[in-house]
Design an enzyme around this catalytic site. Structure first.
Site, short mmCIF file in Angstrom:
data_model
loop_
_atom_site.label_atom_id
_atom_site.label_comp_id
_atom_site.label_asym_id
_atom_site.label_seq_id
_atom_site.Cartn_x
_atom_site.Cartn_y
_atom_site.Cartn_z
N HIS A 204 0.75 -1.41 0.09
CA HIS A 204 0.17 0.02 0.02
C HIS A 204 0.81 1.25 0.06
CE1 HIS A 204 -0.07 1.27 4.41
NE2 HIS A 204 0.36 0.32 4.43
N THR A 240 -5.24 -19.58 1.98
CA THR A 240 -5.42 -19.46 0.30
C THR A 240 -5.01 -18.12 -0.08
OG1 THR A 240 -7.24 -20.81 0.80
CG2 THR A 240 -7.30 -19.48 -1.17
N CYS A 327 -1.08 9.57 18.41
CA CYS A 327 -1.87 9.75 19.73
C CYS A 327 -2.22 8.19 20.25
CB CYS A 327 -3.16 10.39 19.24
SG CYS A 327 -4.16 11.19 20.36
N1 PLP Z 1 7.82 -0.49 8.14
C1 PLP Z 1 7.52 0.82 8.07
C2 PLP Z 1 9.02 1.45 7.85
C3 PLP Z 1 6.34 1.58 7.50
O1 PLP Z 1 6.29 2.87 7.19
C4 PLP Z 1 5.05 0.87 7.82
C5 PLP Z 1 3.83 1.42 7.71
O2 PLP Z 1 3.92 2.71 7.84
C6 PLP Z 1 5.27 -0.58 8.12
C7 PLP Z 1 6.69 -1.33 8.53
C8 PLP Z 1 4.09 -1.51 8.41
O3 PLP Z 1 3.57 -1.88 6.94
P1 PLP Z 1 2.03 -2.21 6.90
O4 PLP Z 1 1.23 -1.12 6.93
O5 PLP Z 1 1.84 -2.88 5.46
O6 PLP Z 1 1.82 -3.40 7.80
#
Ligand code: PLP
Length: 396
Positions: A204, A240, A327
Site C-alpha cells: 500500500h 489461500t 496519539c
Molecule cells: N515498516 C515501516 C517502515 C512502515 O512505514 C510501515 C507502515 O507505515 C510498516 C513497516 C508497516 O507496513 P504495513 O502497514 O503494510 O503493515
C-alpha cells in the site's frame, strides 16, 4: 488562491493506481479460482501468482523462489524477526540488534522477544537520523542471531547505510534483515548485490492495495512458519492466496521501480523548494539529513505550535499531511523517532511530515507555501509559549 485538495501523505499510504486496479479486476470474478485447484481456473490463478512473484523478485534483484507473499509489511517484519529468533536460538544465539528509531512493527516485535528470553541491543541514531555502521559492529556478539535495521525511516525519511551494515554482518557471520517498506520504489535495491539476507516490503506504500506485502528470504535460510496450515507459499506461509492483491503488488512494484531516477529528478527539486520555503519561517528546523533522505520526504519542526493543530488547519485548507506525534490512548506521546535524534519533547510536538510524489505540481507547492506560513502565524499568535520562545525564555 482557490481551495484544493493536495495529498502529501504518501508515506502513510497511497491510492491504488488505475493500472494496478485494472490488473486486479479479472481476479475477483472471471479468474476467481483457488490457486491450489487443479482445473484451469485454479491453474490460471497460480500462474498469475507466479508472474507477480517474478515481478517482485526482479524489482529487488532477488530470485522468485526467495519471495514469500504476506498480508503486510508488519507481518513480513514479524516473520523475519521472530522466525530468525526461533531458528538461531536453537544454536544458542539469543541476541538481536536493531535501532532505536525503527517502525513499531520491528520495535514491538523485539520487545516481545525480550519478554521471551532474548536480549536486544538498540543502536542509537545521530542527530541527522543516521545509524553509524561501526555502532552495529561494536554491538555484535558471539551469540547475535540477527541485525535488523530499517532501509529508510518512515518519519524523517533518512536512508541508512545498509550496504556497510550488511557487509559488517557478513564479516561477523550474522544474518541481516531490513525493513524496506518506505524505501521500495524510491531507491534502487538489489538484495544480492547489497548482501541483504531478508527484506520486508508492503504494497500500500507503492499504489497496490492495503493488506498485501512480501518478505524476501535469501535462499538457504529456512525460516520457521509464522502461519501454520496449508501448503501455500511452498509450505512456508499458510492461507489461500489473495490472488487479486498479489497480482496488484506485482503490477505496482514493476511500475514503482521501472523509472526511479526519472521520478526522483522531478520530486527532489519540488521537495527542496518546500523545505527551503518552510524553513524561511523563524524557529523551524529540518529533521533528518538533508541529502541522505527519501526524495519525497520532509519533516520539519515548527516551534511554538502543536503539530496536531497544524494538521487540522492544513486539512481545513485541503492539505493532507501528518505529524511526528502518535496519539496513544488519549495521551499525546511525542514521536520516538524525533526524540531519538535529540529533539526536546516540546519541539517534537510541533512537527509535521509531508511525503510527496511526482504527481505534485509546482502550483501545489506554491499553494502549500502560501498556506503554511499563514496557518503557522495564526497558531503562534494563539500560542501561550510563542512569546517566551521569541524572548529566549524557558518553556515546556
Ligand atoms: N515498516 C515501516 C517502515 C512502515 O512505514 C510501515 C507502515 O507505515 C510498516 C513497516 C508497516 O507496513 P504495513 O502497514 O503494510 O503493515
Amino acid at each position: 488562491m482557490e481551495k484544493r485538495t493536495i495529498y502529501a501523505d504518501n508515506a502513510a499510504t497511497t491510492a491504488v493506481s488505475e493500472e494496478v486496479l485494472a490488473a486486479m479486476l479479472p481476479y475477483f470474478r472471471e479468474n476467481f479460482g483457488n490457486a491450489s485447484s487443479i482445473y484451469k481456473l485454479g491453474r490460471d490463478a497460480q500462474k498469475a501468482v507466479e508472474t507477480a512473484r517474478e515481478k517482485v523478485a526482479k524489482a529487488i534483484g532477488a530470485e522468485p523462489r526467495e519471495i514469500y507473499f504476506t498480508s503486510c509489511g508488519s507481518e513480513s517484519d514479524n516473520w523475519a524477526i521472530k522466525g530468525t529468533a526461533e531458528l538461531m536460538s536453537a544454536k544458542g544465539r539469543k541476541h538481536i540488534i536493531t535501532s532505536v528509531f525503527e517502525h513499531h512493527a520491528v520495535l514491538h516485535t523485539t520487545e516481545y522477544l525480550e519478554k521471551h528470553g532474548f536480549e536486544v541491543t538498540y543502536v542509537p541514531v545521530s542527530d541527522k537520523g543516521l545509524i553509524d555502521p561501526e555502532d552495529v559492529r561494536k554491538a555484535i556478539r558471539d551469540d547475535t542471531a540477527l541485525v535488523t535495521i530499517m532501509y529508510a525511516n518512515n518519519e524523517i525519511g533518512t536512508i541508512q547505510p545498509v550496504d556497510e551494515i550488511a557487509a559488517i554482518c557478513h564479516e561477523k557471520g550474522v544474518l541481516f534483515h531490513t525493513d524496506a517498506v518506505q524505501a521500495v520504489g524510491h531507491v534502487d535495491i538489489d538484495v544480492h548485490r547489497q548482501g541483504i539476507d531478508m527484506l520486508s516490503l508492503s504494497g500500500h506504500k507503492i499504489h497496490a492495495q492495503k493488506g498485501i506485502g512480501a518478505l524476501y528470504v535469501r535462499k538457504g535460510i529456512i525460516l520457521p512458519n509464522l502461519i501454520h496450515g496449508g501448503g501455500q507459499e511452498r509450505g512456508k506461509r499458510a492461507g489461500t492466496e489473495n490472488v487479486p492483491a498479489i497480482v496488484g503488488l506485482g503490477t505496482a512494484i514493476e511500475a514503482a521501480t521501472c523509472n526511479i531516477a526519472e521520478k526522483n529528478a522531478v520530486i527532489t527539486p519540488r521537495r527542496n523548494r518546500l523545505i527551503d520555503g518552510i524553513l524561511k519561517l523563524p524557529y523551524t528546523r529540518l529533521n533528518g539529513d538533508r541529502d541522505k533522505r527519501l526524495p519525497g520526504n520532509l519533516n520539519i519542526s515548527i516551534e511554538g505550535i502543536e503539530g496536531e493543530s497544524l494538521l487540522l488547519m492544513l486539512d481545513m485548507n485541503g492539505i493532507c499531511a501528518s505529524s511526528g506525534s502518535a496519539c496513544t490512548s488519549g495521551s499525546l506521546d511525542p514521536s520516538h523517532v524525533l526524540l531519538s535524534i535529540g529533539l526536546k519533547h516540546e519541539v517534537a510536538h510541533g512537527s509535521m511530515r509531508l511525503s510527496i510524489e511526482d504527481d505534485i505540481t509546482d502550483e501545489d507547492i506554491d499553494y502549500i507555501l502560501e498556506v503554511i506560513p499563514r496557518v503557522v502565524d495564526h497558531l503562534r499568535k494563539m500560542s501561550p509559549v510563542w512569546e517566551k520562545i521569541v524572548k529566549g525564555e524557558k518553556y515546556e
